[in-house]
Design a protein around this motif. Sequence first.
Motif, PDB file in Angstrom:
ATOM      1  N   VAL A  12      10.421   9.469  -4.807  1.00 30.58           N
ATOM      2  CA  VAL A  12       9.502   8.349  -4.541  1.00 30.58           C
ATOM      3  C   VAL A  12       8.218   8.867  -3.905  1.00 30.58           C
ATOM      4  O   VAL A  12       7.108   8.475  -4.294  1.00 30.58           O
ATOM      5  CB  VAL A  12      10.175   7.305  -3.618  1.00 30.58           C
ATOM      6  N   ILE A  13       8.369   9.788  -2.947  1.00 28.09           N
ATOM      7  CA  ILE A  13       7.197  10.364  -2.288  1.00 28.09           C
ATOM      8  C   ILE A  13       6.376  11.185  -3.281  1.00 28.09           C
ATOM      9  O   ILE A  13       5.135  11.137  -3.289  1.00 28.09           O
ATOM     10  CB  ILE A  13       7.647  11.234  -1.097  1.00 28.09           C
ATOM     11  N   PHE A  14       7.060  11.916  -4.150  1.00 29.94           N
ATOM     12  CA  PHE A  14       6.381  12.714  -5.175  1.00 29.94           C
ATOM     13  C   PHE A  14       5.566  11.823  -6.121  1.00 29.94           C
ATOM     14  O   PHE A  14       4.411  12.138  -6.456  1.00 29.94           O
ATOM     15  CB  PHE A  14       7.419  13.513  -5.956  1.00 29.94           C
ATOM     16  N   MET A  15       6.150  10.700  -6.519  1.00 27.98           N
ATOM     17  CA  MET A  15       5.428   9.794  -7.416  1.00 27.98           C
ATOM     18  C   MET A  15       4.256   9.116  -6.698  1.00 27.98           C
ATOM     19  O   MET A  15       3.229   8.820  -7.309  1.00 27.98           O
ATOM     20  CB  MET A  15       6.383   8.763  -8.007  1.00 27.98           C
ATOM     21  N   LEU A  16       4.393   8.870  -5.392  1.00 22.93           N
ATOM     22  CA  LEU A  16       3.262   8.342  -4.624  1.00 22.93           C
ATOM     23  C   LEU A  16       2.114   9.340  -4.607  1.00 22.93           C
ATOM     24  O   LEU A  16       0.937   8.964  -4.683  1.00 22.93           O
ATOM     25  CB  LEU A  16       3.698   8.024  -3.199  1.00 22.93           C
ATOM     26  N   LEU A  17       2.459  10.634  -4.518  1.00 22.70           N
ATOM     27  CA  LEU A  17       1.434  11.679  -4.543  1.00 22.70           C
ATOM     28  C   LEU A  17       0.739  11.706  -5.906  1.00 22.70           C
ATOM     29  O   LEU A  17      -0.493  11.804  -5.981  1.00 22.70           O
ATOM     30  CB  LEU A  17       2.075  13.036  -4.244  1.00 22.70           C
ATOM     31  N   ILE A  18       1.522  11.610  -6.989  1.00 23.18           N
ATOM     32  CA  ILE A  18       0.935  11.571  -8.334  1.00 23.18           C
ATOM     33  C   ILE A  18       0.019  10.363  -8.468  1.00 23.18           C
ATOM     34  O   ILE A  18      -1.098  10.454  -9.010  1.00 23.18           O
ATOM     35  CB  ILE A  18       2.047  11.535  -9.397  1.00 23.18           C
ATOM     36  N   GLU A  19       0.485   9.213  -7.993  1.00 17.35           N
ATOM     37  CA  GLU A  19      -0.309   7.984  -8.054  1.00 17.35           C
ATOM     38  C   GLU A  19      -1.634   8.160  -7.315  1.00 17.35           C
ATOM     39  O   GLU A  19      -2.700   7.721  -7.789  1.00 17.35           O
ATOM     40  CB  GLU A  19       0.485   6.827  -7.452  1.00 17.35           C
ATOM     41  N   ALA A  20      -1.567   8.822  -6.134  1.00 18.15           N
ATOM     42  CA  ALA A  20      -2.786   9.028  -5.350  1.00 18.15           C
ATOM     43  C   ALA A  20      -3.759   9.979  -6.067  1.00 18.15           C
ATOM     44  O   ALA A  20      -4.976   9.736  -6.101  1.00 18.15           O
ATOM     45  CB  ALA A  20      -2.434   9.573  -3.977  1.00 18.15           C
ATOM     46  N   VAL A  21      -3.226  11.059  -6.656  1.00 15.37           N
ATOM     47  CA  VAL A  21      -4.070  12.030  -7.354  1.00 15.37           C
ATOM     48  C   VAL A  21      -4.711  11.395  -8.579  1.00 15.37           C
ATOM     49  O   VAL A  21      -5.920  11.567  -8.832  1.00 15.37           O
ATOM     50  CB  VAL A  21      -3.247  13.279  -7.748  1.00 15.37           C
TER      51      VAL A  21
ATOM     52  N   PRO B 212       0.835  -1.214   0.000  1.00 22.38           N
ATOM     53  CA  PRO B 212       0.000   0.000   0.000  1.00 22.38           C
ATOM     54  C   PRO B 212       0.867   1.261   0.000  1.00 22.38           C
ATOM     55  O   PRO B 212       2.033   1.243   0.390  1.00 22.38           O
ATOM     56  CB  PRO B 212      -0.790  -0.115   1.312  1.00 22.38           C
ATOM     57  N   LYS B 213       0.261   2.355  -0.411  1.00 27.33           N
ATOM     58  CA  LYS B 213       1.012   3.614  -0.526  1.00 27.33           C
ATOM     59  C   LYS B 213       1.618   4.032   0.806  1.00 27.33           C
ATOM     60  O   LYS B 213       2.740   4.540   0.854  1.00 27.33           O
ATOM     61  CB  LYS B 213       0.113   4.733  -1.063  1.00 27.33           C
ATOM     62  N   TRP B 214       0.894   3.862   1.912  1.00 26.31           N
ATOM     63  CA  TRP B 214       1.410   4.321   3.199  1.00 26.31           C
ATOM     64  C   TRP B 214       2.669   3.563   3.601  1.00 26.31           C
ATOM     65  O   TRP B 214       3.557   4.128   4.242  1.00 26.31           O
ATOM     66  CB  TRP B 214       0.341   4.234   4.285  1.00 26.31           C
ATOM     67  N   GLN B 215       2.748   2.286   3.209  1.00 28.26           N
ATOM     68  CA  GLN B 215       3.941   1.510   3.525  1.00 28.26           C
ATOM     69  C   GLN B 215       5.124   1.938   2.660  1.00 28.26           C
ATOM     70  O   GLN B 215       6.255   2.063   3.149  1.00 28.26           O
ATOM     71  CB  GLN B 215       3.654   0.023   3.339  1.00 28.26           C
ATOM     72  N   ARG B 216       4.876   2.193   1.388  1.00 30.05           N
ATOM     73  CA  ARG B 216       5.958   2.674   0.515  1.00 30.05           C
ATOM     74  C   ARG B 216       6.431   4.054   0.965  1.00 30.05           C
ATOM     75  O   ARG B 216       7.625   4.360   0.929  1.00 30.05           O
ATOM     76  CB  ARG B 216       5.486   2.708  -0.939  1.00 30.05           C
TER      77      ARG B 216
END
Length: 463
Positions: free
Chosen positions: A396-405, A90-94
């Motif tokens: 990595v955090i930036f791409m997680l944000l893009i993935e979430a959006v 999940p995103k929170w773990q990554r």
Amino acid sequence: MGIAMTILVFIFVLGTMIIIHEFGHFAVAKLLKIRVETFSVGFGPRLFGFRRGDTDYRVSIIPLGGYVKMKGENVDEQLTGAPDEFLSRPKWQRFSVAIAGPGLNILTALIIPAVAAMISFQVPAYVVQPVVVGSVVPGSPAAQLGLQPGDRIVDFRGVRDPLWQDVELKITANPNQQIPIVVERNGTRLSMTLVPAGHRADGEIIGDAGIIPEFPKDYVEVNAVTEGSPAQAAGLRRGDKIVTFNGHEVPNFPWLSSAIQYNGERPATLTILRDGQKLELTTTPRIDPDGKARIGFSPVWRNIPMQKSRKSLIEAIKYSVAKNYELIVITKDVFAQILARERSVRDSLAGPIGIAKVSGQAAERGWESLFALMGFLSLNLGIFNLLPIPVLDGGVIFMLLIEAVLGLFGLPFTMALREKMNQVGLVILLLIMGFVIYNDVSKYILPSDQSPPQTQQIQPANK
């Protein structure tokens, strides 16, 4: 310190910071049961190491970083969707794995000064005292502004009743920048604008205002004269006491060192006391490869009064947070000056050669200076890795944000897009590394700018 020892100190400092950073990723990944395939200190081919469980612990050939390789974190791998793969989580773990590395670096930057303050908090006594001018260097910004011995700075860029420790670092970090100050003199308050001069030292441009604290007043006694130096050519000898410099009384060595810097490569007159008689000598300072003006002698050191104490846990934590916050603000100011083209990138950034040099210098001063440097580097390593550049933790955090959006709109964050972003990030990172290494070589190995120090002309805001 010799080159070999400097390299060893550099490896210890950088290696420790890398291990701390990568251990953050490693520990959280293990805690979340993500398979860690490689824990490497260094990049490139493996030099040596050992395997324990699923993980290869190694030292690699290029000692300029490190990495933790988790199963299924790269888009070019054969992803199976297994629960121990990074991209399956999940995103929170990554996010937790990505933030753990820089987070542990920042935590280390907080722990080092806090522990040092609890063990033995030792600083020059003047740095925790109000900013009362002890002496003013001729030709300096302070002299041109009209500051006088006994003046007290009661406001420094919005900080009321500052201490020397609040002022010195800000002056150093703000060459040629306008700093509003309020000076109290004989019960009257005067508003002025101080512009520290920019001096070159060890390949960097640092600010200096020519304000000397109230050090004990004493003649500067010569301990040794450098062979082939301007001091030797002028006839300076061991045991001579330097009474005046260009007609100005010499109150202490910090004042004289600064006065020589402002004098630059112009002839200067020394009045010395030798065997009870006063003599006049003329010498011309020389700009050394490190950018400082010197005449070539070492003084008999007079110990500056020190303040020793041990802080409580709460006091140490407050002290550490305040010091790290101050460093962050100063770093922000430096980058703002770079973006405003008020400061050269070349004179503001240091790479591996610069870090090795300051590591060796810190080690020579003692363990307190070395660990203080490690704390500063750990803070910067943590902040740098939070930049939103793909392949860095912030990326990595930036791409997680893009993935979430994208997910909010029902759109997938495809592997192809992820791979292209990583490629762009890698190019950016390689360009940054190439620049800082080239910058280091041009500054420390092939220096070309050894111009004498310059003093910024300034005027008081109010008289």
